[in-house]
Every structure is written in structure tokens, then in C-alpha cells.
Design a protein around this motif. Structure first.
Motif, short mmCIF file in Angstrom:
data_model
loop_
_atom_site.label_atom_id
_atom_site.label_comp_id
_atom_site.label_asym_id
_atom_site.label_seq_id
_atom_site.Cartn_x
_atom_site.Cartn_y
_atom_site.Cartn_z
N ARG A 31 0.80 -1.21 0.00
CA ARG A 31 0.00 0.00 0.00
C ARG A 31 0.85 1.28 0.00
NH1 ARG A 31 -3.03 -3.66 0.09
NH2 ARG A 31 -5.12 -4.06 0.68
N ALA A 33 0.85 3.71 -2.33
CA ALA A 33 0.37 4.61 -3.38
C ALA A 33 0.61 6.08 -3.06
CB ALA A 33 -1.11 4.36 -3.66
N THR A 34 0.31 6.52 -1.86
CA THR A 34 0.47 7.93 -1.52
C THR A 34 1.94 8.35 -1.63
OG1 THR A 34 -1.44 7.84 -0.06
CG2 THR A 34 0.08 9.68 0.25
N ALA A 35 2.83 7.56 -1.06
CA ALA A 35 4.26 7.87 -1.12
C ALA A 35 4.77 7.84 -2.56
CB ALA A 35 5.03 6.89 -0.25
N ARG A 37 2.96 8.38 -5.39
CA ARG A 37 2.43 9.55 -6.11
C ARG A 37 3.29 10.77 -5.83
NH1 ARG A 37 -2.75 7.63 -5.01
NH2 ARG A 37 -2.85 8.90 -3.15
N GLU A 38 3.65 10.97 -4.57
CA GLU A 38 4.47 12.11 -4.19
C GLU A 38 5.87 12.02 -4.79
OE1 GLU A 38 4.36 12.21 0.09
OE2 GLU A 38 2.21 12.62 0.12
N GLU A 78 -3.75 -2.32 -7.73
CA GLU A 78 -4.17 -1.18 -6.90
C GLU A 78 -3.13 -0.05 -6.96
OE1 GLU A 78 -4.73 -0.38 -2.19
OE2 GLU A 78 -5.65 -2.21 -2.98
N ALA A 82 -3.42 3.82 -8.89
CA ALA A 82 -3.29 5.02 -8.07
C ALA A 82 -2.22 5.99 -8.57
CB ALA A 82 -2.99 4.63 -6.62
N ILE A 83 -1.37 5.55 -9.49
CA ILE A 83 -0.27 6.37 -9.98
C ILE A 83 -0.67 6.95 -11.34
CG2 ILE A 83 2.17 6.42 -10.60
CD1 ILE A 83 1.54 5.67 -7.64
N VAL A 148 8.66 2.79 3.07
CA VAL A 148 7.34 3.18 3.53
C VAL A 148 7.17 2.62 4.94
CG1 VAL A 148 4.86 3.00 3.12
CG2 VAL A 148 6.44 3.23 1.18
N GLU A 151 2.10 0.88 5.86
CA GLU A 151 1.33 0.71 4.64
C GLU A 151 0.06 1.51 4.73
OE1 GLU A 151 0.89 -3.44 3.98
OE2 GLU A 151 3.00 -3.71 3.60
N ARG A 152 -0.31 2.12 3.60
CA ARG A 152 -1.49 2.99 3.56
C ARG A 152 -2.57 2.37 2.72
NH1 ARG A 152 1.78 8.62 3.08
NH2 ARG A 152 3.59 7.77 4.00
#
Length: 152
Positions: A31, A33-35, A37-38, A78, A82-83, A148, A151-152
Motif C-alpha cells: 500500500r 500509493a500515496t508515497a 504519487r508524491e 491497486e 493510483a499512480i 514506507v 502501509e497505507r
């Protein structure tokens, strides 16, 4: 191989101010994805590989990895969804993250390789030390390690 295409233009369309970016992500965490994307920003072509590292020694010895492979496929999809990328592909990979990277690079011309891991103290037995091995194994490729924490 399952393929996911994201809106935002054709694969051949790139901003004239930046070179085309083909990025391979090897992620042993499911998980990030947020890291990602940034860290990544705009990507033209993306391949996400989630190695099947979440298996016991017994599962590995018995080649009983169907459930683990299914989970890794789902996690890769997933992450890819998200990217933001013009084209994205998502697959489960070899339980050895270095072998998963080698396999992916055999038919994907990456400009960058991003290795996403949990902190070393949280690594599974199959991934211990492999991020460093990947960093050393591809000297002509920009390799970035992204750790990470949760996990998000």
C-alpha cells in the motif's frame, strides 16, 4: 498480463519540456500509493511488480503460492491504478525481489527503477537485503529506494 490504462493522453504524448519517463516499480509493500504519487509525479509508462514475498518458508518450498500470488496481483493493480501514468501494467513477480526486477527489465525499457520496501526491521525473510542488491545490480539505471513506514 493485466494492463491498466489511465486517462490523460496517449502514450506517445509527452510534455515538450520534459523527457519521456518509463518507470519500473518493484514494491514489496502493498500500500505505498500515496508515497509513490508524491515521489514519482508524471509518468508516461509504468510497470508495477509486487514480488510474492509474503509467504512462509513452507509455502515457498512447496510452491504453494497461489493465494500469495493472487494478493500480489491485486496489490500491483491497486498501486498502478493510483499512480498517474499514460500507460500502466501491474503484475505479481518472483518471490526474490532482485529476480522480479530482472524479469521485468527483460521486456520493459525503464528509465528509472523505484524499489519500495518496508523498513529493514519489518522485512520478510525473502526480502531481507534485496533492496541493496537491486541498487547495486543496475548501474546504468537510476535506482531510487523508497521506504514506507506504514502501509497505507
Amino acid at each position: 498480463m493485466p494492463e491498466t490504462t489511465h486517462p490523460g493522453g496517449d502514450a506517445g504524448e509527452t510534455d515538450a519540456r520534459r523527457p519521456r519517463r518509463n518507470v519500473l516499480v518493484i514494491s514489496s509493500t502493498e500500500r505505498p500509493a500515496t508515497a509513490l504519487r508524491e515521489a514519482l509525479g508524471d509518468v508516461d509508462e509504468l510497470r508495477v511488480v509486487v514480488p510474492t514475498v509474503r509467504q512462509s518458508r513452507l509455502q515457498w518450498l512447496a510452491n504453494d503460492d497461489d493465494d500469495v500470488r493472487e494478493d500480489a496481483d491485486a496489490a500491483a493493480s491497486e498501486i498502478a491504478e493510483a499512480i498517474p501514468a499514460n500507460e500502466a501494467e501491474a503484475i505479481a513477480g518472483d518471490p526474490d525481489p532482485l529476480q522480479a526486477a530482472e524479469d521485468a527489465l527483460a521486456d520493459f525499457e525503464a528509465d528509472e527503477l523505484v524499489v519500495v520496501t518496508r523498513p529493514d526491521e519489518d522485512a520478510t525473510w525473502l526480502e531481507e537485503g534485496r533492496a541493496e542488491d537491486i541498487e547495486r545490480s543496475f548501474p546504468g539505471l537510476q535506482v531510487t529506494r523508497l521506504v514506507v513506514e506504514h502501509e497505507r
